[in-house]
Design a protein around this motif. Structure first.
Motif, PDB file in Angstrom:
ATOM      1  N   LEU A 137     -19.055 -24.680-104.169  1.00 50.57           N
ATOM      2  CA  LEU A 137     -18.392 -25.573-103.221  1.00 50.57           C
ATOM      3  C   LEU A 137     -16.942 -25.830-103.633  1.00 50.57           C
ATOM      4  CD1 LEU A 137     -19.302 -27.185-100.667  1.00 50.57           C
ATOM      5  CD2 LEU A 137     -19.667 -29.127-102.187  1.00 50.57           C
ATOM      6  N   LEU A 138     -16.736 -26.093-104.909  1.00 50.80           N
ATOM      7  CA  LEU A 138     -15.387 -26.328-105.414  1.00 50.80           C
ATOM      8  C   LEU A 138     -14.517 -25.095-105.238  1.00 50.80           C
ATOM      9  CD1 LEU A 138     -16.213 -28.245-108.737  1.00 50.80           C
ATOM     10  CD2 LEU A 138     -15.472 -29.232-106.566  1.00 50.80           C
ATOM     11  N   ARG A 139     -15.112 -23.928-105.469  1.00 52.06           N
ATOM     12  CA  ARG A 139     -14.334 -22.688-105.366  1.00 52.06           C
ATOM     13  C   ARG A 139     -13.809 -22.488-103.946  1.00 52.06           C
ATOM     14  NH1 ARG A 139     -14.493 -17.338-104.050  1.00 52.06           N
ATOM     15  NH2 ARG A 139     -13.328 -15.955-105.463  1.00 52.06           N
ATOM     16  N   THR A 140     -14.693 -22.637-102.972  1.00 46.73           N
ATOM     17  CA  THR A 140     -14.272 -22.408-101.593  1.00 46.73           C
ATOM     18  C   THR A 140     -13.379 -23.531-101.075  1.00 46.73           C
ATOM     19  OG1 THR A 140     -16.254 -21.132-101.086  1.00 46.73           O
ATOM     20  CG2 THR A 140     -15.064 -22.071 -99.227  1.00 46.73           C
ATOM     21  N   ASN A 141     -13.806 -24.775-101.248  1.00 44.19           N
ATOM     22  CA  ASN A 141     -13.119 -25.882-100.583  1.00 44.19           C
ATOM     23  C   ASN A 141     -11.860 -26.344-101.299  1.00 44.19           C
ATOM     24  OD1 ASN A 141     -15.301 -25.664 -98.907  1.00 44.19           O
ATOM     25  ND2 ASN A 141     -16.017 -27.758 -99.163  1.00 44.19           N
ATOM     26  N   ILE A 142     -11.829 -26.258-102.624  1.00 39.60           N
ATOM     27  CA  ILE A 142     -10.631 -26.697-103.344  1.00 39.60           C
ATOM     28  C   ILE A 142      -9.756 -25.505-103.732  1.00 39.60           C
ATOM     29  CG2 ILE A 142      -9.725 -27.917-105.347  1.00 39.60           C
ATOM     30  CD1 ILE A 142     -12.122 -29.722-105.304  1.00 39.60           C
TER      31      ILE A 142
END
Length: 246
Positions: A112-117
């Protein structure tokens, strides 16, 4: 490759998705040439391009993992080769995974962090370098940052980061005629949002807004159209498009 010379050019990341699709079509109806970005749903993205071109607009496909700088640099280069430049970047691409914090799978958190941030950093870096004067960078946040619904802790954390990045980038672009804002939809009737929710849950979410309905992708696209075009004095803002939920 055929080259066009439109007046203004937009890229919509996640352009095959529920909101991204309607945003791409709305910007095309506003007269922009649109690059419809996708990561895995080529057929859906091609449908968006076909819809735009069938009504006389200019559109093209670009592909890439938003968190991969080489992929996205290639996508921006393809847009410049075909349309001559980029004026508007609308970054709708993202992932949503829900679970109470106590149970949240940390491997999923990393994804999630990789894609969204990281994805927002990659796209915004390229946008900051490429967008022409008079342009706009529009990120996608979420009203859940303030609504604070249970099970949304990880997703809301990534969207809080988007809010911070958008404001700071707006200030870092001082001296350029480029605006940076974030759009924060509320509960919106898209497949991503509705997936796995019971009818009772959907009804409860619909009633959160004083208008007593879910938002539609067209509601969100209207706000994007405003920020992409006439809203030259709206800058560094997170614009809550949620029917009055908060």
């Amino acid at each position: 490759m055929q080259t066009f010379t439109p007046n203004r050019v937009a890229i919509v990341t996640g352009g095959s998705g529920g909101i991204g699709r309607i945003v791409a079509e709305r910007l095309a109806s506003d007269g922009l040439a649109v690059a419809v970005h996708y990561a895995g749903n080529k057929d859906d993205a091609q449908e968006v391009v076909d819809t735009i071109t069938a009504t006389g607009g200019n559109a093209m496909l670009v592909r890439g993992d938003v968190a991969d700088e080489a992929d996205m640099a290639s996508a921006f280069a393809a847009i410049e080769e075909t349309f001559g430049g980029v004026d508007v970047v609308v970054h709708t691409a993202g992932r949503m995974m829900l679970a109470p914090l106590i149970d949240f799978d940390l491997t999923q958190l990393d994804a999630l962090l990789r894609t969204n941030i990281r994805g927002t950093f990659v796209v915004d870096q390229l946008a900051a370098r490429k967008v022409r004067n008079g342009g706009a960078i529009i990120n996608f946040s979420s009203s859940v940052v303030k609504i604070a619904l249970p099970s949304y802790s990880a997703y809301a954390a990534t969207k809080g980061a988007v809010d911070a990045v958008s404001l700071i980038l707006a200030r870092e672009l001082r001296g350029r005629d480029v605006t940076v804002n974030a759009v924060a939809p509320g509960p919106t009737a898209t497949p991503l949002f509705l997936n796995g929710k019971s009818e009772e849950t959907v009804n409860n979410l619909s009633n959160m807004a004083p208008l007593q309905r879910l938002g539609t992708p067209a509601d969100i696209a209207e706000a994007v159209s405003f920020l992409a075009g006439p809203a030259r004095w709206v800058n560094g803002q997170t614009v809550y498009v949620n029917g009055g939920v908060i």
